[in-house]
Design a protein around this motif. Sequence first.
Motif, PDB file in Angstrom:
ATOM      1  N   ASP A   1       2.420  -1.634   4.461  1.00 54.87           N
ATOM      2  CA  ASP A   1       1.816  -0.304   4.472  1.00 54.87           C
ATOM      3  C   ASP A   1       3.197   0.626   4.424  1.00 54.87           C
ATOM      4  O   ASP A   1       3.797   0.765   5.545  1.00 54.87           O
ATOM      5  CB  ASP A   1       0.893   0.226   5.534  1.00 54.87           C
TER       6      ASP A   1
ATOM      7  N   ASN B   1      -7.583   4.133  -0.317  1.00 61.71           N
ATOM      8  CA  ASN B   1      -6.630   2.947  -0.741  1.00 61.71           C
ATOM      9  C   ASN B   1      -6.415   1.964   0.577  1.00 61.71           C
ATOM     10  O   ASN B   1      -6.195   1.045   0.242  1.00 61.71           O
ATOM     11  CB  ASN B   1      -5.459   3.745  -0.914  1.00 61.71           C
ATOM     12  N   HIS B   2      -6.483   2.660   1.587  1.00 62.37           N
ATOM     13  CA  HIS B   2      -6.481   1.860   3.024  1.00 62.37           C
ATOM     14  C   HIS B   2      -7.495   0.695   2.802  1.00 62.37           C
ATOM     15  O   HIS B   2      -7.308  -0.402   3.402  1.00 62.37           O
ATOM     16  CB  HIS B   2      -6.464   2.595   4.226  1.00 62.37           C
TER      17      HIS B   2
ATOM     18  N   HIS C   1      -0.053   4.902   0.467  1.00 63.67           N
ATOM     19  CA  HIS C   1      -1.014   6.185   0.559  1.00 63.67           C
ATOM     20  C   HIS C   1      -0.878   6.641   2.025  1.00 63.67           C
ATOM     21  O   HIS C   1      -0.793   5.902   2.908  1.00 63.67           O
ATOM     22  CB  HIS C   1      -2.371   5.827   0.292  1.00 63.67           C
TER      23      HIS C   1
ATOM     24  N   LEU D   1       0.752  -1.211   0.014  1.00 65.73           N
ATOM     25  CA  LEU D   1       0.133  -0.047   0.093  1.00 65.73           C
ATOM     26  C   LEU D   1       0.841   1.227   0.048  1.00 65.73           C
ATOM     27  O   LEU D   1       2.074   1.248   0.808  1.00 65.73           O
ATOM     28  CB  LEU D   1      -0.691  -0.118   1.148  1.00 65.73           C
TER      29      LEU D   1
ATOM     30  N   GLU E   1      -7.002  -3.293   3.092  1.00 68.77           N
ATOM     31  CA  GLU E   1      -7.350  -4.242   4.025  1.00 68.77           C
ATOM     32  C   GLU E   1      -8.352  -5.199   3.493  1.00 68.77           C
ATOM     33  O   GLU E   1      -8.311  -6.447   3.830  1.00 68.77           O
ATOM     34  CB  GLU E   1      -8.216  -3.457   5.005  1.00 68.77           C
TER      35      GLU E   1
ATOM     36  N   PRO F   1      -4.144   7.651   6.868  1.00 68.31           N
ATOM     37  CA  PRO F   1      -5.096   6.467   7.324  1.00 68.31           C
ATOM     38  C   PRO F   1      -6.493   6.793   7.228  1.00 68.31           C
ATOM     39  O   PRO F   1      -6.925   7.831   7.271  1.00 68.31           O
ATOM     40  CB  PRO F   1      -4.564   6.682   9.004  1.00 68.31           C
TER      41      PRO F   1
END
Length: 200
Positions: A41, A19-20, A12, A10, A24, A15
């Motif tokens: 991440d 994108n997160h 980005h 990831l 996930e 938080p």
Amino acid sequence: MSARRVGVYLAHPKPGSFNHALFEAVVDELRRRGCEVLAHDLYAEGFAPALTAGETGTVDPADESADPQLALHRAEVATLDALVLVHPNWWGMPPAVLAGWVQRVMAPGVAYKLGTADGEPAGLLRAGRALVLNTSDTPEAREHGEFGDPLQRIWAACVLPYVGVDDVRRVVFRTVTDSAADTRAQWLRQAREEAATLIG
């Protein structure tokens, strides 16, 4: 695929971003299907994207890195059966942390070998498949007509085939900023389906 060791990356910095959520969802889907998932991440881990002077070679195999984080990523990427990259389209490029990850991790002797500077590379990665999930606020017609879809060129022509990944799948979710909750939920389901197809 007989083995299912998948790296999911990831890029980005915020938080709670969509994108997160994509990251996930993909990690969860792959783990539910029995994969060994190496989930990273890159911003949260503080991956340092800047090449050092000693890392600028393109032909001779890279020296063993004294940076434990970089050494870990290089060791892991060589063992993967598939990769998933999740990032936004920023100025027709991946975020700097992911561009730097490619430049530092996909090193000669790790991800490819090259006999001469102008020679043809031999990809070293065993991961034959990759899934790229992008978010964008640029309408598709403009992305293709005005800009020529630069991220497609970066991943499917320049980077992944160079290191031996021939099956490159890419999905773009757009436009994200003004998207409704039900649209995002549908996109997350699609991301799960794409992850399942990747290992199928």
